[in-house]
Motif scaffolding. Structure first.
Motif, short mmCIF file in Angstrom:
data_model
loop_
_atom_site.label_atom_id
_atom_site.label_comp_id
_atom_site.label_asym_id
_atom_site.label_seq_id
_atom_site.Cartn_x
_atom_site.Cartn_y
_atom_site.Cartn_z
N TYR A 1 -0.87 0.79 -4.97
CA TYR A 1 0.38 0.61 -5.86
C TYR A 1 1.03 1.74 -6.30
O TYR A 1 0.58 2.96 -6.19
CB TYR A 1 0.05 -0.10 -7.11
N LEU A 2 2.29 1.62 -6.19
CA LEU A 2 3.31 2.77 -6.50
C LEU A 2 3.59 3.02 -7.91
O LEU A 2 4.07 4.07 -8.33
CB LEU A 2 4.77 2.41 -6.05
N GLU A 3 3.08 2.24 -8.75
CA GLU A 3 3.15 2.54 -10.38
C GLU A 3 2.09 1.65 -10.89
O GLU A 3 1.47 0.78 -10.29
CB GLU A 3 4.61 1.82 -10.96
N THR A 4 2.08 2.13 -12.15
CA THR A 4 0.87 1.21 -13.08
C THR A 4 1.56 0.16 -13.87
O THR A 4 2.81 0.08 -13.70
CB THR A 4 0.39 2.38 -13.98
N ILE A 5 0.81 -0.77 -14.60
CA ILE A 5 1.48 -1.76 -15.42
C ILE A 5 2.18 -1.11 -16.51
O ILE A 5 3.18 -1.49 -17.07
CB ILE A 5 0.29 -2.58 -15.91
N LYS B 1 1.19 4.31 9.63
CA LYS B 1 0.50 3.14 9.95
C LYS B 1 0.21 2.49 8.20
O LYS B 1 -0.56 2.09 7.96
CB LYS B 1 -1.03 3.31 10.34
N THR B 2 1.61 2.67 7.65
CA THR B 2 1.73 2.18 6.43
C THR B 2 2.97 1.20 6.11
O THR B 2 3.91 1.26 6.82
CB THR B 2 1.87 3.36 5.16
N ALA B 3 2.75 0.25 5.44
CA ALA B 3 3.92 -0.63 4.93
C ALA B 3 4.08 -0.59 3.72
O ALA B 3 3.02 -0.85 2.78
CB ALA B 3 3.86 -2.16 5.71
N ALA B 4 5.19 -0.37 3.21
CA ALA B 4 5.62 -0.37 1.59
C ALA B 4 6.48 -1.45 1.09
O ALA B 4 7.56 -1.35 1.75
CB ALA B 4 5.86 0.87 1.16
N PHE B 5 6.31 -2.16 0.37
CA PHE B 5 6.88 -3.49 -0.02
C PHE B 5 7.62 -3.01 -1.55
O PHE B 5 6.73 -2.97 -2.34
CB PHE B 5 6.05 -4.47 0.16
N VAL B 6 8.88 -3.04 -1.58
CA VAL B 6 9.54 -2.87 -2.65
C VAL B 6 10.70 -3.59 -3.05
O VAL B 6 11.36 -3.94 -1.73
CB VAL B 6 9.99 -1.29 -2.98
N PHE C 1 2.49 -1.70 -2.58
CA PHE C 1 3.16 -2.57 -3.57
C PHE C 1 3.85 -1.79 -4.61
O PHE C 1 3.06 -0.86 -5.24
CB PHE C 1 2.47 -3.90 -4.03
N GLU C 2 4.66 -2.60 -5.49
CA GLU C 2 5.38 -1.78 -6.59
C GLU C 2 4.15 -1.62 -7.62
O GLU C 2 4.34 -0.40 -8.27
CB GLU C 2 6.43 -2.43 -7.07
N GLY C 3 3.73 -2.37 -7.85
CA GLY C 3 2.47 -2.47 -9.15
C GLY C 3 1.54 -3.54 -8.71
O GLY C 3 1.58 -4.47 -7.95
N THR D 1 4.41 6.76 12.14
CA THR D 1 5.38 5.82 12.11
C THR D 1 4.85 4.84 11.01
O THR D 1 3.71 4.29 10.81
CB THR D 1 5.68 4.67 13.18
N SER D 2 5.91 4.39 9.96
CA SER D 2 5.47 3.67 8.86
C SER D 2 6.66 2.55 8.62
O SER D 2 7.72 2.78 9.22
CB SER D 2 4.96 4.32 7.47
N PHE D 3 6.45 1.55 7.70
CA PHE D 3 7.59 0.55 7.38
C PHE D 3 7.87 0.36 6.03
O PHE D 3 6.99 0.29 5.18
CB PHE D 3 7.44 -0.83 8.10
N LEU D 4 9.29 0.62 5.67
CA LEU D 4 9.71 0.59 4.42
C LEU D 4 10.49 -0.99 4.39
O LEU D 4 11.29 -1.43 5.13
CB LEU D 4 10.82 1.43 3.85
#
Length: 274
Positions: free
Chosen positions: A163-167, A245-250, A53-55, A23-26
């Motif tokens: 992070y889901l992407e770079t600068i 056990k992950t939470a991803a914030f977008v 996080f996004e970046g 289980t994780s959370f978006l």
């Protein structure tokens, strides 16, 4: 599991993602908000091991975004493209606005406008997206960022942060926002207040259909920001979600696309209820 014991502003943009017992959370965020969600975010982050996080959100990375945004000498000028009547109205509404910097802790802190010569100072010679975000953030005058709240909580709790992407990814996406969309939206200043109110109402209700029905013309609702990045975000967060056990914030605008990608691969995706 419920995260909604707080009686004030409840966070309804959380989706539980399950597969194979993991289980994780978006989490869909309002990058800027007039409200804080600290208690809900604390409870959510306490229950996971990794927070995405996004970046990058450190001050050095955000300062780099500002520096790049201010290097717009060879890019189209928002100032020159705007209707003269709109320029006068923006200056009337925002030019004399002043006050302490926001507590959002984002790169917009560094461009908080406090001059009556607003557009002349803050939009000439900068990249179009920087001009837009300077104007829009000043109009919103919202003091908080869910992303930064979650980031600071994750740091304090010593969670793994990714992070889901770079600068570089972020800057390329921002440069891809169509200039015409930016100018068109800014030229319709009479619609801004309604959009501001509808956005926050729909966000607080967790009503994505209402949110998208009223924000389709917003400059960042474009291929460069949404369609191209959703698959990248999904691919990178999927590795973590498969472990749980992950939470991803977008940003909340990414939720429909990412949710569909999870559903297409047989994940169970359920919006948490308050």
């Amino acid at each position: 599991m419920s995260f909604f014991g707080w009686k004030k502003k409840r966070l309804r943009t959380v989706w539980r993602v399950d597969k194979d017992g993991h289980t994780s959370f978006l989490v869909g965020t309002a990058h800027f908000s007039p409200y804080r969600f600290e208690r809900t975010l604390l409870k959510l982050i306490q229950g996971v091991e990794t927070v995405l996080f996004e970046g990058p959100l450190d001050k050095e990375s955000m300062a780099r975004v500002v520096q790049y945004g201010q290097q717009g000498e060879n890019t189209p000028s928002v100032y020159k493209a705007l209707d003269p009547a709109v320029i006068r109205e923006i200056n009337r509404q925002l030019g004399a606005q002043s006050g302490p910097p926001t507590t959002a802790g984002s790169y917009l802190d560094l461009i908080h406008p406090t001059t009556s010569d607003f557009l002349e100072v803050h939009t000439r010679g900068v990249r179009p997206w920087m001009a837009f975000f300077t104007i829009w953030s000043a109009f919103l005058n919202w003091k908080h960022s869910m992303d930064m709240e979650a980031f600071h909580i994750a740091q304090k709790l010593k969670k793994k942060i990714g992070y889901l992407e770079t600068i570089e990814d972020q800057l390329a996406a921002l440069d891809g926002i169509p200039f015409e969309r930016i100018v068109n939206y800014l030229n319709h200043i009479k619609h801004w207040r309604v959009h501001k109110e509808v956005f926050m109402k729909a966000f607080l209700e967790g009503d994505l259909q209402k949110f998208f029905s009223m924000t389709g013309e917003f400059p960042t609702r474009c291929e460069s920001i949404i369609a191209k990045r959703d698959p990248i975000f999904f691919k990178r967060m999927k590795t973590f979600f498969d472990e749980g056990k992950t939470a991803a914030f977008v940003g909340v605008a990414h939720i429909p696309g990412i949710r569909k990608l999870f559903l297409d691969e047989d994940y169970r995706v359920i919006q948490e209820e308050s």
